[in-house]
Design a protein around this motif. Structure first.
Motif, PDB file in Angstrom:
ATOM      1  N   THR A 127      15.504   8.603  23.854  1.00 44.28           N
ATOM      2  CA  THR A 127      13.978   9.141  23.556  1.00 44.28           C
ATOM      3  C   THR A 127      13.717   8.394  21.945  1.00 44.28           C
ATOM      4  O   THR A 127      14.554   8.300  21.229  1.00 44.28           O
ATOM      5  CB  THR A 127      14.456  10.793  23.277  1.00 44.28           C
ATOM      6  OG1 THR A 127      14.559  11.344  24.345  1.00 44.28           O
ATOM      7  CG2 THR A 127      13.017  11.287  22.601  1.00 44.28           C
ATOM      8  N   ARG A 129      11.285   8.777  19.022  1.00 43.05           N
ATOM      9  CA  ARG A 129      10.222   9.822  18.170  1.00 43.05           C
ATOM     10  C   ARG A 129       9.347   9.147  17.388  1.00 43.05           C
ATOM     11  O   ARG A 129       9.667   8.504  16.601  1.00 43.05           O
ATOM     12  CB  ARG A 129      11.194  11.075  17.816  1.00 43.05           C
ATOM     13  CG  ARG A 129      12.308  11.462  18.469  1.00 43.05           C
ATOM     14  CD  ARG A 129      13.171  12.734  18.227  1.00 43.05           C
ATOM     15  NE  ARG A 129      13.913  13.132  18.968  1.00 43.05           N
ATOM     16  CZ  ARG A 129      13.815  14.017  19.994  1.00 43.05           C
ATOM     17  NH1 ARG A 129      12.508  14.375  20.128  1.00 43.05           N
ATOM     18  NH2 ARG A 129      14.731  14.378  20.863  1.00 43.05           N
ATOM     19  N   VAL A 175       6.315  11.468  21.223  1.00 50.07           N
ATOM     20  CA  VAL A 175       7.530  11.365  21.570  1.00 50.07           C
ATOM     21  C   VAL A 175       7.661  10.690  23.221  1.00 50.07           C
ATOM     22  O   VAL A 175       7.080  11.232  24.154  1.00 50.07           O
ATOM     23  CB  VAL A 175       8.474  12.795  21.675  1.00 50.07           C
ATOM     24  CG1 VAL A 175       9.669  12.880  22.241  1.00 50.07           C
ATOM     25  CG2 VAL A 175       8.413  13.248  20.225  1.00 50.07           C
TER      26      VAL A 175
END
Length: 352
Positions: A127, A129, A175
């Motif tokens: 991920t 961000r 995100v």
């Protein structure tokens, strides 16, 4: 490196300020806050090749120096241009520094460090961000790993699960979650520290431009607004605010130019770069306070452009090094210096 590499092209300066004054500004800011990307504005700016400034033509850019990039971003900050110009430049810089080539005029963006991604060959999971304009960019570039194992990853946001967000200035901060996405993988020749320093100086350049705009707006307003039969700008308390605003903008710009010259010369620029961002963060607080105090309630209204700049300054204070983190690093380095000249003189080199 020659002095010419440290000076911006005057034609670039005139072009970007004229174009942004004509095509960007308050109306664009309001439109951008309800749009993932103002593609018409991006295409207008991309027409003369402005987003590719500072990237070699042989690699797909528009050529030019780091000083030209500073000029572009200072002007973008001054006119509150709601586009990922800084992020696009850093993305292209990472890719081309690693031997890659960039094509087309669509916006790219960069994932701010630290990046935690699992990389298996050309497959990426993890991920990203706080990615500016992450959902609207054609590609997102991330620097993953450290040392000899560092890699530059070029990812397609269409392969990610996107959670859209906005910062305090209404600009997209998304995100992006990747699960087995395919990526272009390049060897990481730029270190995370070099990326952080470049990002810090370029963000500080945008902040210098925004502070200059706050000063100009406040000077004009206080010259036009009258109280007790004379312009409020003639009152000593208001004049003090104007002095502060002018000082903050100029101090920040000088610090940015000095840091950019150190980066362009290939010297250890860590102190100059992080000091420029720390100074920009601290000066922004003064500019925001003085600008709004001199304007009174009108400065808080959506219809008046002051908040276009002050909200950006607040949002950018946390980018590429917070005031607390930078103060801790710089303070530790200064405390450990052997000589005052190492800190105070141009000839001294202090690593942060």
């Amino acid at each position: 490196m020659s002095d010419a590499a440290h000076r911006a092209d005057r034609d670039v300066e005139e072009l970007v300020n004229r174009l942004f004054a004509d095509k960007a500004g308050h109306d664009s800011v309001l439109r951008a806050e309800s749009s993932p990307l103002l593609r018409d504005l991006w295409d207008t700016v991309a027409g003369p090749g402005l987003p590719g400034i500072g990237i070699e033509e042989a690699a797909g850019g528009s050529g030019g120096t780091l000083a030209d990039v500073i000029t572009l971003l200072t002007a973008a900050g001054r006119h509150a241009v709601p586009l990922p110009l800084l992020e696009h430049h850093l993305a292209l810089w990472l890719v081309t520094a690693s031997g890659g080539r960039v094509e087309g005029g669509a916006p790219w963006t960069v994932a701010p460090p630290p990046v935690s991604l699992g990389v298996d060959g050309r497959t990426v999971t993890g991920t990203l961000r706080d990615v500016a304009w992450g959902g609207a960019a054609e590609r997102v570039v991330a620097l993953a790993g450290t040392g000899a194992g560092a890699k530059v990853l070029v990812l397609d946001p269409a392969d990610a699960e996107i959670t859209a967000g906005r910062d305090i200035a209404g600009q997209p901060r998304d995100v992006l979650a990747f699960d087995g996405a395919r990526a272009e993988v390049l060897p990481g020749t730029v270190t995370a520290e070099q990326l952080a320093q470049q990002g810090a100086v370029l963000r500080a350049a945008q902040m210098a431009g925004a502070m200059a705009a706050v000063y100009e707006l406040t000077q004009r307003y206080t010259a036009e607004r009258e109280q007790f039969g004379r312009p409020i700008g003639t009152f000593q308390s208001v004049r003090t605010h104007l002095v502060f605003l002018a000082q903050m903008a100029v101090m920040t710009q000088v610090s940015v130019d000095r840091a950019a010259a150190a980066l362009a010369a290939g010297r250890d620029a860590s102190f100059a770069a992080y000091a420029a961002k720390l100074l920009a963060d601290q000066n922004a607080a003064v500019s925001i306070r003085s600008g709004h105090q001199a304007h009174g309630a009108i400065g808080m209204t959506r219809e008046y452009p002051l908040q276009d700049h002050t909200r950006r300054l607040n949002a950018w204070r946390g980018d590429w090094g917070t005031e607390r983190a930078l103060s801790d690093r710089i303070g530790a380095a200064v405390a450990g210096a052997r000589r005052v000249a190492t800190v105070a003189m141009d000839e001294g080199t202090l690593s942060v």
